[in-house]
Design a protein around this motif. Structure first.
Motif, PDB file in Angstrom:
ATOM      1  N   SER A 183      -2.687  -4.338  -4.240  1.00  0.00           N
ATOM      2  CA  SER A 183      -3.176  -3.511  -3.273  1.00  0.00           C
ATOM      3  C   SER A 183      -4.686  -3.735  -2.950  1.00  0.00           C
ATOM      4  N   GLN A 184      -5.491  -3.818  -4.061  1.00  0.00           N
ATOM      5  CA  GLN A 184      -6.875  -4.131  -3.978  1.00  0.00           C
ATOM      6  C   GLN A 184      -7.260  -5.420  -3.700  1.00  0.00           C
ATOM      7  N   TRP A 185      -6.536  -6.249  -4.244  1.00  0.00           N
ATOM      8  CA  TRP A 185      -6.611  -7.979  -4.036  1.00  0.00           C
ATOM      9  C   TRP A 185      -6.101  -7.899  -2.151  1.00  0.00           C
ATOM     10  N   GLY A 186      -5.279  -7.207  -1.683  1.00  0.00           N
ATOM     11  CA  GLY A 186      -5.176  -7.266  -0.312  1.00  0.00           C
ATOM     12  C   GLY A 186      -6.377  -6.588   0.238  1.00  0.00           C
ATOM     13  N   LYS A 187      -6.937  -5.606   0.118  1.00  0.00           N
ATOM     14  CA  LYS A 187      -8.214  -5.107   0.726  1.00  0.00           C
ATOM     15  C   LYS A 187      -9.299  -6.289   0.598  1.00  0.00           C
ATOM     16  N   GLU A 188      -9.373  -6.830  -0.577  1.00  0.00           N
ATOM     17  CA  GLU A 188     -10.415  -7.814  -0.572  1.00  0.00           C
ATOM     18  C   GLU A 188     -10.179  -9.135   0.261  1.00  0.00           C
TER      19      GLU A 188
ATOM     20  N   ASP B   4       0.835  -1.241   0.039  1.00  0.00           N
ATOM     21  CA  ASP B   4      -0.028   0.086   0.025  1.00  0.00           C
ATOM     22  C   ASP B   4       0.736   1.373   0.077  1.00  0.00           C
ATOM     23  N   ARG B   5       2.106   1.091   0.548  1.00  0.00           N
ATOM     24  CA  ARG B   5       2.842   2.314   0.670  1.00  0.00           C
ATOM     25  C   ARG B   5       3.395   2.868  -0.803  1.00  0.00           C
ATOM     26  N   VAL B   6       3.597   1.767  -1.564  1.00  0.00           N
ATOM     27  CA  VAL B   6       3.979   1.987  -3.025  1.00  0.00           C
ATOM     28  C   VAL B   6       2.877   2.767  -3.857  1.00  0.00           C
ATOM     29  N   VAL B   7       1.686   2.319  -3.536  1.00  0.00           N
ATOM     30  CA  VAL B   7       0.500   2.796  -4.031  1.00  0.00           C
ATOM     31  C   VAL B   7       0.341   4.542  -3.611  1.00  0.00           C
ATOM     32  N   SER B   8       0.545   4.805  -2.418  1.00  0.00           N
ATOM     33  CA  SER B   8       0.647   6.061  -1.856  1.00  0.00           C
ATOM     34  C   SER B   8       1.771   6.962  -2.493  1.00  0.00           C
ATOM     35  N   LEU B   9       3.062   6.424  -2.594  1.00  0.00           N
ATOM     36  CA  LEU B   9       3.979   7.090  -3.159  1.00  0.00           C
ATOM     37  C   LEU B   9       3.762   7.607  -4.725  1.00  0.00           C
ATOM     38  N   GLY B  10       3.100   6.742  -5.318  1.00  0.00           N
ATOM     39  CA  GLY B  10       2.867   6.570  -6.420  1.00  0.00           C
ATOM     40  C   GLY B  10       1.871   7.978  -6.877  1.00  0.00           C
ATOM     41  N   HIS B  11       1.014   7.908  -6.159  1.00  0.00           N
ATOM     42  CA  HIS B  11      -0.042   9.032  -5.872  1.00  0.00           C
ATOM     43  C   HIS B  11       0.695  10.525  -5.950  1.00  0.00           C
ATOM     44  N   GLU B  12       1.524  10.224  -4.853  1.00  0.00           N
ATOM     45  CA  GLU B  12       2.369  11.632  -4.317  1.00  0.00           C
ATOM     46  C   GLU B  12       3.169  12.118  -5.348  1.00  0.00           C
ATOM     47  N   TYR B  13       4.052  11.241  -6.046  1.00  0.00           N
ATOM     48  CA  TYR B  13       5.074  11.585  -7.258  1.00  0.00           C
ATOM     49  C   TYR B  13       4.223  11.464  -8.364  1.00  0.00           C
ATOM     50  N   GLY B  14       3.019  11.279  -8.635  1.00  0.00           N
ATOM     51  CA  GLY B  14       2.536  11.188 -10.075  1.00  0.00           C
ATOM     52  C   GLY B  14       3.056  10.161 -10.740  1.00  0.00           C
ATOM     53  N   VAL B  15       3.384   9.070 -10.361  1.00  0.00           N
ATOM     54  CA  VAL B  15       3.706   7.838 -10.960  1.00  0.00           C
ATOM     55  C   VAL B  15       2.585   6.618 -11.120  1.00  0.00           C
ATOM     56  N   ALA B  16       2.674   6.327 -12.239  1.00  0.00           N
ATOM     57  CA  ALA B  16       1.585   5.033 -12.492  1.00  0.00           C
ATOM     58  C   ALA B  16       2.250   3.903 -11.858  1.00  0.00           C
ATOM     59  N   VAL B  17       1.360   3.042 -10.968  1.00  0.00           N
ATOM     60  CA  VAL B  17       1.839   1.912 -10.424  1.00  0.00           C
ATOM     61  C   VAL B  17       0.924   0.761 -10.523  1.00  0.00           C
TER      62      VAL B  17
END
Length: 308
Positions: free
Chosen positions: A299-304, A279-292
């Motif tokens: 991450s979505q699978w983990g939530k499920e 999840d941290r990588v997803v957050s960093l992707g949003h923060e830096y504008g990088v597609a992940v």
């Protein structure tokens, strides 16, 4: 040197064993049955490259009972227990101790430093494949053992002599120690192996041999590495090596059946580092504008799966 090892799992137990076998003063901070076994009979290190070794010289106690001033505190807990490590350092450490966290999650030293302004917290990482086999017994499945640590950019270099000496002491203990002049780059490079390996292994429920041959697992692992590498570029990090090539080389050298600790925790229904490694990588992707997109899928699978 005098060491305190906070957390005696695979990482901390292996470090403690190697350091003690080299004649250093080592105290493990642990709890439960594992602590009781170490106090009663010492720590046992089982390996495929140096056999089974009984390490009798290690001291062990609870966090509450620790009463010493070490040269170096290695923090070796899982990221979800980082607040315990911070509380321990705040209560027990002095400005004379160099603190080196070697967690899987990128940026832990900065997190600790923010809450421990009077102390010196470096950033660090470790390459090791090991786990608690049973109380008092650590199994190191692969010979790989490397510790990298260093000061963050603009961090005041307090306790520099200790940091310099630590590299020599680690290497004398058969630990490949490296005092880095760019720990952000080097820690992110390590993260670019352990995070993709853990994420892909957990998502596909496979072990190392599946990543060592062409197919879905190897492609997913490589794709995740590339996403972390893209994040590093957005952060201004210039890598000296191709991270995908490095990651595949490490993976290909692992013993068949190897897994990351996050995957093992998930399989056993325990709390895991999923939030810090995925999840941290997803957050960093949003923060830096990088597609992940691959990390977002896992991450979505983990939530499920209700992973924590």
């Amino acid at each position: 040197m005098k060491f305190c090892i906070f957390g005696a799992g695979g990482t901390g137990g292996t470090l403690a064993a190697y350091l003690a076998l080299a004649g250093n003063d080592v105290t493990i901070v642990a709890r439960g049955a594992h602590l009781a076994a170490i106090q009663a009979q010492g720590l046992t290190l089982q390996t495929n490259h140096r056999g089974t070794v009984q390490v009798a010289g290690i001291k062990a106690c609870t966090a509450e009972n620790y009463d010493d001033v070490p040269d170096v505190l290695f923090v070796c807990v899982k990221y979800y227990n980082i607040e315990d490590a911070i509380a321990f350092a705040k209560a027990k450490m002095t400005p004379q101790t160099l603190i080196v966290p070697v967690l899987n999650v990128f940026g832990t030293g900065g997190v600790m430093q923010a809450q421990l302004p009077e102390l010196t917290c470096l950033d660090g990482c470790i390459y090791v494949m090991s786990e608690i086999k049973e109380p008092g017994v650590i199994y190191q499945s692969d010979e790989m053992l490397r510790v990298i640590y260093g000061y963050r950019p603009q961090q005041e270099e307090k306790l520099l002599e200790t940091a310099q000496k630590l590299e020599k002491v680690l290497n004398e203990a058969d630990i490949k120690g490296h005092f880095s002049d760019n720990i952000i780059r080097d820690a992110l490079q390590k993260f670019a192996f352990v995070s993709p390996a853990a994420a892909a292994g957990a998502y596909l429920a496979v072990t190392s041999e599946k990543f060592q041959q062409p197919g879905e697992a190897r492609d997913l692992f490589s794709g995740l590495i590339k996403e972390v590498e893209s994040l590093g570029g957005a952060m201004g990090v210039t890598f000296k090596q191709d991270l995908t090539e490095v990651g595949l080389k490490i993976m290909d050298a692992l013993k068949a059946g190897s897994t990351m600790s996050m995957q093992r925790d998930i399989q056993k229904g325990r709390q895991s580092e999923f939030a810090g490694l995925v999840d941290r990588v997803v957050s960093l992707g949003h923060e830096y504008g990088v597609a992940v997109p691959l990390y977002e899928k896992i991450s979505q699978w983990g939530k499920e799966q209700h992973l924590v």
